[in-house]
Design an enzyme around this catalytic site. Structure first.
Site, PDB file in Angstrom:
ATOM      1  N   HIS A 131      38.965  38.985  60.514  1.00 19.29           N
ATOM      2  CA  HIS A 131      39.125  39.714  61.790  1.00 19.29           C
ATOM      3  C   HIS A 131      38.536  41.108  61.628  1.00 19.29           C
ATOM      4  O   HIS A 131      39.229  42.053  61.251  1.00 19.29           O
ATOM      5  CB  HIS A 131      40.620  39.770  62.148  1.00 19.29           C
ATOM      6  CG  HIS A 131      40.906  40.357  63.500  1.00 19.29           C
ATOM      7  ND1 HIS A 131      42.055  40.057  64.205  1.00 19.29           N
ATOM      8  CD2 HIS A 131      40.208  41.222  64.273  1.00 19.29           C
ATOM      9  CE1 HIS A 131      42.055  40.721  65.352  1.00 19.29           C
ATOM     10  NE2 HIS A 131      40.945  41.451  65.410  1.00 19.29           N
ATOM     11  N   HIS A 169      35.498  43.440  63.870  1.00 23.76           N
ATOM     12  CA  HIS A 169      34.502  43.525  64.945  1.00 23.76           C
ATOM     13  C   HIS A 169      33.338  44.355  64.423  1.00 23.76           C
ATOM     14  O   HIS A 169      33.539  45.513  64.025  1.00 23.76           O
ATOM     15  CB  HIS A 169      35.100  44.203  66.179  1.00 23.76           C
ATOM     16  CG  HIS A 169      36.308  43.494  66.728  1.00 23.76           C
ATOM     17  ND1 HIS A 169      36.255  42.650  67.812  1.00 23.76           N
ATOM     18  CD2 HIS A 169      37.605  43.491  66.310  1.00 23.76           C
ATOM     19  CE1 HIS A 169      37.463  42.168  68.055  1.00 23.76           C
ATOM     20  NE2 HIS A 169      38.310  42.660  67.154  1.00 23.76           N
ATOM     21  N   GLU A 218      48.843  40.645  70.732  1.00 18.88           N
ATOM     22  CA  GLU A 218      48.612  41.992  70.186  1.00 18.88           C
ATOM     23  C   GLU A 218      49.436  42.932  71.075  1.00 18.88           C
ATOM     24  O   GLU A 218      50.501  43.394  70.679  1.00 18.88           O
ATOM     25  CB  GLU A 218      47.121  42.342  70.215  1.00 18.88           C
ATOM     26  CG  GLU A 218      46.791  43.725  69.689  1.00 18.88           C
ATOM     27  CD  GLU A 218      45.303  44.102  69.858  1.00 18.88           C
ATOM     28  OE1 GLU A 218      44.587  43.450  70.639  1.00 18.88           O
ATOM     29  OE2 GLU A 218      44.880  45.091  69.206  1.00 18.88           O
TER      30      GLU A 218
HETATM   31  N1  ADE Z   1      37.882  44.737  70.409  1.00 15.49           N
HETATM   32  C1  ADE Z   1      37.775  45.435  69.286  1.00 15.49           C
HETATM   33  N2  ADE Z   1      38.976  45.573  68.711  1.00 15.49           N
HETATM   34  C2  ADE Z   1      39.863  44.935  69.491  1.00 15.49           C
HETATM   35  C3  ADE Z   1      41.264  44.713  69.435  1.00 15.49           C
HETATM   36  N3  ADE Z   1      42.021  45.190  68.452  1.00 15.49           N
HETATM   37  N4  ADE Z   1      41.842  44.017  70.434  1.00 15.49           N
HETATM   38  C4  ADE Z   1      41.116  43.546  71.442  1.00 15.49           C
HETATM   39  N5  ADE Z   1      39.799  43.715  71.542  1.00 15.49           N
HETATM   40  C5  ADE Z   1      39.168  44.405  70.571  1.00 15.49           C
HETATM   41 ZN    ZN Z   2      40.344  42.549  67.023  1.00 15.75          ZN
END
Ligand code: ADE
Ligand code: ZN
Length: 334
Positions: free
Chosen positions: A16, A18, A198
């Site tokens: 995980h 990005h 989240e």
């Molecule tokens: N894009 C980048 N980081 C993110 C996150 N923690 N939650 C949702 N979208 C994201």
């Molecule tokens: Zn994320």
């Protein structure tokens, strides 16, 4: 062996991260200069000083704005290669990064430019460092289903991705909004993951599993609020890609000491540690392991379990997983 020494030795898998969230202010400035694009900050230090977030959306606003400096195939290569070098330094052996193509195609940049640059750097990561990878396209859930479907269609035409994910603002954008997009990706045999639980409720995790067919849940830190869901996840062994420093930075958790990671581990959930957006949240994977381990007083056995969960939960080939498990056993004696 000290805890930090053990963490350093762990052959790590990151599930995980990005790629846009690995854009360090120094590289943002270099790319802004190269592409003649203005940035609303006087220096990289001033940019970093502006990283004070109150929730997910306050972070996403800055994260998307910073992407304006990324234009060419070489820019996406350089972004990914900078991450790969840090990953290698952290003893990451396999990585399954996310990217957000809609952030770039909406600015007129071709999908092939974005994914081509990323893939070229990931191929070089294998050649130079032996780091293997799978690339996951994330759909921006605050945009429309139509936009998502067009993006997926383009990805399938180009054949440059291994999986489909779902990210961006969670509240008010349930997984079910993208049921047909994920059904199409499943038909095309892409791997499926989704950010859920989240900021959003545990019911979004259930939807991600039942409606989208997600094989992994990104974050999922709110699942302990629902004992039946927790039991289901324990029994099925679904992997949860937890990002503790992100959760503290975005106020999903009050402090690292009160983060649910250890309770999730002790409940028998297949939890992993990940960095999410390391350029924004103060640390790459090694540092994230150290911060969580110290704040939550994780044992050596728990740290090894976290590393093994990431191998088991990855989309690497069986042969590669066997190799990584053997490396873990050799490095730690577990
Ligand atoms: N894009 C980048 N980081 C993110 C996150 N923690 N939650 C949702 N979208 C994201
Ligand atoms: Zn994320």
């Amino acid at each position: 062996m000290s805890r930090v020494a053990l963490i350093r030795r762990l052959p790590k898998v990151e599930l995980h991260v990005h790629l846009e969230g690995t854009l360090e202010p120094e590289l943002a400035f270099a790319l802004a200069d190269r592409n003649d694009i203005p940035l609303p900050f006087a220096s990289p230090e001033a940019m970093r000083a502006a990283y004070r977030f109150t929730d997910l959306q306050s972070f996403l606003d800055i994260y998307y704005a910073s992407c304006s400096v990324l234009l060419t195939e070489q820019d996406f290569y350089d972004l990914t290669w900078a991450y790969v070098q840090r990953a290698h330094a952290d003893n990451i052996r396999h990585v399954e990064p996310f990217f957000d193509p809609q952030t770039h195609t909406s600015r007129g940049i071709a999908f092939s430019v974005v994914a081509g640059g990323i893939r070229r750097a990931l191929a070089d990561a294998h050649v130079h460092f032996g780091v293997t990878s799978r690339l996951i396209l994330c759909i921006l859930r605050d945009l429309t289903e139509h936009d998502a479907m067009e993006t997926l269609d383009e990805a399938l035409r180009e054949g440059l991705v291994d999986g489909l994910g779902l990210d961006s603002g969670e509240t008010g954008n349930p997984p079910s909004k993208f049921a047909r997009v994920f059904a199409r990706a499943r038909t095309a045999r892409l791997h499926l993951v989704a950010h859920a639980g989240e900021e959003g409720p545990p019911s979004y995790v259930t939807e991600a599993l039942d409606v989208l067919g997600a094989e992994r849940i990104d974050h999922g830190v709110r699942v302990l609020e629902d004992p039946a869901l927790t039991e289901r996840l324990v029994m099925s062994g679904v992997c949860l890609t937890v990002c503790p420093s992100s959760n503290v930075a975005l106020r999903v958790a009050d402090t690292m000491e009160s983060h649910p990671l250890r309770r999730m581990l002790e409940a028998g959930l297949r939890v992993t540690i990940n960095s999410d957006d390391p350029a924004y949240f103060g640390g790459y994977l090694h540092d994230t392991y150290v911060q969580a381990a110290e704040a939550l007083d994780l044992s050596d056995a728990q740290l090894v379990t976290l590393a093994r969960n990431a191998i088991d939960g990855s989309f690497a080939s069986q042969t590669r997983k066997d190799e990584l498990r053997a490396e873990l056993e050799l490095a730690t004696g577990y």
